[in-house]
Design a protein around this motif. Structure first.
Motif, PDB file in Angstrom:
ATOM      1  N   GLY A 126       0.815  -1.199   0.000  1.00 54.90           N
ATOM      2  CA  GLY A 126       0.000   0.000   0.000  1.00 54.90           C
ATOM      3  C   GLY A 126       0.850   1.249   0.000  1.00 54.90           C
ATOM      4  N   PHE A 127       0.153   2.369   0.114  1.00 56.70           N
ATOM      5  CA  PHE A 127       0.789   3.674   0.075  1.00 56.70           C
ATOM      6  C   PHE A 127       1.732   3.858   1.262  1.00 56.70           C
ATOM      7  CE2 PHE A 127       0.648   8.288   0.990  1.00 56.70           C
ATOM      8  CZ  PHE A 127       1.253   8.733  -0.180  1.00 56.70           C
ATOM      9  N   ARG A 128       2.904   4.387   1.007  1.00 57.16           N
ATOM     10  CA  ARG A 128       3.924   4.652   2.020  1.00 57.16           C
ATOM     11  C   ARG A 128       4.392   3.389   2.734  1.00 57.16           C
ATOM     12  NH1 ARG A 128       2.821   9.618   5.798  1.00 57.16           N
ATOM     13  NH2 ARG A 128       5.027   9.323   6.102  1.00 57.16           N
ATOM     14  N   TYR A 129       4.282   2.255   2.092  1.00 59.55           N
ATOM     15  CA  TYR A 129       4.706   1.012   2.736  1.00 59.55           C
ATOM     16  C   TYR A 129       6.228   0.954   2.796  1.00 59.55           C
ATOM     17  CZ  TYR A 129       5.455  -3.832   3.870  1.00 59.55           C
ATOM     18  OH  TYR A 129       5.869  -4.979   4.491  1.00 59.55           O
ATOM     19  N   ARG A 130       6.752   0.643   3.956  1.00 56.22           N
ATOM     20  CA  ARG A 130       8.173   0.412   4.147  1.00 56.22           C
ATOM     21  C   ARG A 130       8.338  -0.998   4.695  1.00 56.22           C
ATOM     22  NH1 ARG A 130       8.435   5.271   3.028  1.00 56.22           N
ATOM     23  NH2 ARG A 130       9.466   7.056   3.841  1.00 56.22           N
ATOM     24  N   SER A 131       9.371  -1.689   4.226  1.00 54.37           N
ATOM     25  CA  SER A 131       9.625  -3.035   4.749  1.00 54.37           C
ATOM     26  C   SER A 131       9.852  -2.965   6.255  1.00 54.37           C
ATOM     27  CB  SER A 131      10.844  -3.639   4.062  1.00 54.37           C
ATOM     28  OG  SER A 131      10.576  -3.851   2.701  1.00 54.37           O
ATOM     29  N   PRO A 132       9.349  -3.945   6.995  1.00 56.45           N
ATOM     30  CA  PRO A 132       9.405  -3.877   8.457  1.00 56.45           C
ATOM     31  C   PRO A 132      10.777  -4.271   9.010  1.00 56.45           C
ATOM     32  CG  PRO A 132       8.357  -5.891   7.783  1.00 56.45           C
ATOM     33  CD  PRO A 132       8.605  -5.110   6.530  1.00 56.45           C
ATOM     34  N   TYR A 133      10.991  -3.865  10.249  1.00 59.74           N
ATOM     35  CA  TYR A 133      12.112  -4.365  11.025  1.00 59.74           C
ATOM     36  C   TYR A 133      11.609  -5.627  11.729  1.00 59.74           C
ATOM     37  CZ  TYR A 133      14.086   0.328  10.501  1.00 59.74           C
ATOM     38  OH  TYR A 133      14.578   1.496  10.012  1.00 59.74           O
TER      39      TYR A 133
ATOM     40  N   GLU B  95       7.670   1.258  10.071  1.00 60.71           N
ATOM     41  CA  GLU B  95       7.485   2.700  10.074  1.00 60.71           C
ATOM     42  C   GLU B  95       6.124   3.019   9.465  1.00 60.71           C
ATOM     43  OE1 GLU B  95       9.764   6.649   8.359  1.00 60.71           O
ATOM     44  OE2 GLU B  95      10.616   4.677   8.015  1.00 60.71           O
ATOM     45  N   HIS B  96       5.354   3.866  10.100  1.00 59.06           N
ATOM     46  CA  HIS B  96       3.984   4.195   9.700  1.00 59.06           C
ATOM     47  C   HIS B  96       3.094   2.956   9.702  1.00 59.06           C
ATOM     48  CE1 HIS B  96       5.533   8.058   8.567  1.00 59.06           C
ATOM     49  NE2 HIS B  96       6.364   7.511   7.698  1.00 59.06           N
ATOM     50  N   GLY B  97       3.401   2.014  10.588  1.00 60.85           N
ATOM     51  CA  GLY B  97       2.628   0.786  10.645  1.00 60.85           C
ATOM     52  C   GLY B  97       2.601   0.218  12.050  1.00 60.85           C
ATOM     53  N   PRO B  98       2.181  -1.022  12.181  1.00 62.49           N
ATOM     54  CA  PRO B  98       1.977  -1.619  13.500  1.00 62.49           C
ATOM     55  C   PRO B  98       3.263  -2.155  14.135  1.00 62.49           C
ATOM     56  CG  PRO B  98       1.401  -3.195  11.830  1.00 62.49           C
ATOM     57  CD  PRO B  98       1.757  -1.921  11.102  1.00 62.49           C
ATOM     58  N   TYR B  99       3.147  -2.407  15.425  1.00 62.36           N
ATOM     59  CA  TYR B  99       4.164  -3.117  16.202  1.00 62.36           C
ATOM     60  C   TYR B  99       3.514  -4.418  16.668  1.00 62.36           C
ATOM     61  CZ  TYR B  99       6.889  -4.642  20.199  1.00 62.36           C
ATOM     62  OH  TYR B  99       7.621  -5.409  21.075  1.00 62.36           O
ATOM     63  N   GLU B 100       4.211  -5.547  16.502  1.00 63.61           N
ATOM     64  CA  GLU B 100       3.671  -6.832  16.940  1.00 63.61           C
ATOM     65  C   GLU B 100       4.775  -7.637  17.606  1.00 63.61           C
ATOM     66  OE1 GLU B 100       1.393  -8.864  13.843  1.00 63.61           O
ATOM     67  OE2 GLU B 100       1.219  -6.947  12.817  1.00 63.61           O
ATOM     68  N   LEU B 101       4.396  -8.380  18.639  1.00 67.23           N
ATOM     69  CA  LEU B 101       5.332  -9.256  19.344  1.00 67.23           C
ATOM     70  C   LEU B 101       4.695 -10.620  19.510  1.00 67.23           C
ATOM     71  CD1 LEU B 101       7.929  -9.851  20.980  1.00 67.23           C
ATOM     72  CD2 LEU B 101       6.711  -8.999  22.986  1.00 67.23           C
ATOM     73  N   PHE B 102       5.324 -11.638  18.934  1.00 69.01           N
ATOM     74  CA  PHE B 102       4.925 -13.020  19.156  1.00 69.01           C
ATOM     75  C   PHE B 102       5.940 -13.594  20.138  1.00 69.01           C
ATOM     76  CE2 PHE B 102       5.757 -17.484  18.271  1.00 69.01           C
ATOM     77  CZ  PHE B 102       4.495 -18.021  18.392  1.00 69.01           C
ATOM     78  N   ARG B 103       5.455 -14.091  21.268  1.00 70.94           N
ATOM     79  CA  ARG B 103       6.332 -14.658  22.300  1.00 70.94           C
ATOM     80  C   ARG B 103       5.669 -15.919  22.822  1.00 70.94           C
ATOM     81  NH1 ARG B 103       7.565 -13.625  28.093  1.00 70.94           N
ATOM     82  NH2 ARG B 103       9.824 -13.866  28.328  1.00 70.94           N
ATOM     83  N   GLU B 104       6.303 -17.056  22.584  1.00 69.38           N
ATOM     84  CA  GLU B 104       5.707 -18.335  22.957  1.00 69.38           C
ATOM     85  C   GLU B 104       6.719 -19.185  23.721  1.00 69.38           C
ATOM     86  OE1 GLU B 104       2.759 -21.062  23.406  1.00 69.38           O
ATOM     87  OE2 GLU B 104       2.547 -19.100  22.485  1.00 69.38           O
ATOM     88  N   LYS B 105       6.254 -19.795  24.814  1.00 65.09           N
ATOM     89  CA  LYS B 105       7.108 -20.672  25.618  1.00 65.09           C
ATOM     90  C   LYS B 105       7.203 -22.035  24.936  1.00 65.09           C
ATOM     91  CE  LYS B 105       7.872 -22.001  30.379  1.00 65.09           C
ATOM     92  NZ  LYS B 105       7.381 -21.834  31.744  1.00 65.09           N
ATOM     93  N   VAL B 106       8.430 -22.529  24.800  1.00 68.83           N
ATOM     94  CA  VAL B 106       8.661 -23.856  24.220  1.00 68.83           C
ATOM     95  C   VAL B 106       9.482 -24.677  25.195  1.00 68.83           C
ATOM     96  CG1 VAL B 106       8.485 -23.150  21.808  1.00 68.83           C
ATOM     97  CG2 VAL B 106      10.690 -23.072  22.926  1.00 68.83           C
TER      98      VAL B 106
END
Length: 180
Positions: free
Chosen positions: A49-56, A141-152
């Motif tokens: 989409g518009f202003r999309y930047r690849s995520p970190y 940038e200009h997008g969401p922050y997400e954290l997946f954290r799972e106990k193994v």
């Protein structure tokens, strides 16, 4: 011959010190990582989409206390993008700037990516069996922050788990077993 006299205080200090040293030595010598086993981690994200930047993106392993054990992948451009490194909130607090500069690579477009953990820590030393947290952290940038954290639970029993997520980070698959 010189006789040595111990006070109660010095006796207890030495006894407690010895017990602490013994317990720390036992804690560090758990059952070793099973030979030939790896934890394969694949994750997929989408965007555009518009202003999309690849995520970190950072994929890493923590111990039960939340300490960094191993960085599996770090999609983060050194130099140019350093001012946004703190957007990977958890990883930024766990890692050091020098580690990030050493391990980071370019950001990647949307797609599916796979990494593997061979049971060693960031220094190359083998880790013991036990409980760990697998983390995939995603920030754009200009997008969401997400954290997946799972106990193994790392042990003698292989497992495979698939997690479907609702954000731009769409899926995380964990496959623990013998190397193929």
């Amino acid at each position: 011959m010189l006789k040595r006299y111990y006070s109660r205080r010095s006796f207890f200090r030495q006894a407690i010190g010895g017990l602490l040293a013994l317990s720390l030595a036992r804690a560090q010598t758990g059952r070793p990582w099973p030979k030939g086993f790896t934890l394969k981690v694949s994750f997929a994200y989408e965007g555009g989409g518009f202003r999309y930047r690849s995520p970190y993106v950072a994929a890493y392993v923590e111990d039960e206390k939340g300490n960094l054990v191993k960085t599996l992948a770090l999609f983060l451009m050194p130099g140019k993008g350093e001012r946004w490194w703190d957007t990977l909130r958890r990883y930024f607090l766990l890692g050091s700037l020098e580690t990030m500069r050493t391990l980071s690579g370019p950001t990647r477009p949307p797609g599916r990516y796979a990494v593997a953990w061979d049971g060693s820590d960031d220094k190359g030393k083998p880790v013991a069996q036990g409980s760990y947290y697998l983390c995939v952290e995603y920030a754009r940038e200009h997008g969401p922050y997400e954290l997946f954290r799972e106990k193994v639970e790392i042990g003698e029993n292989p497992f495979q788990k698939t997690y479907t997520l609702k954000g731009e980070l769409k899926e995380v698959v964990l496959d623990y077993g013998r190397k193929a």
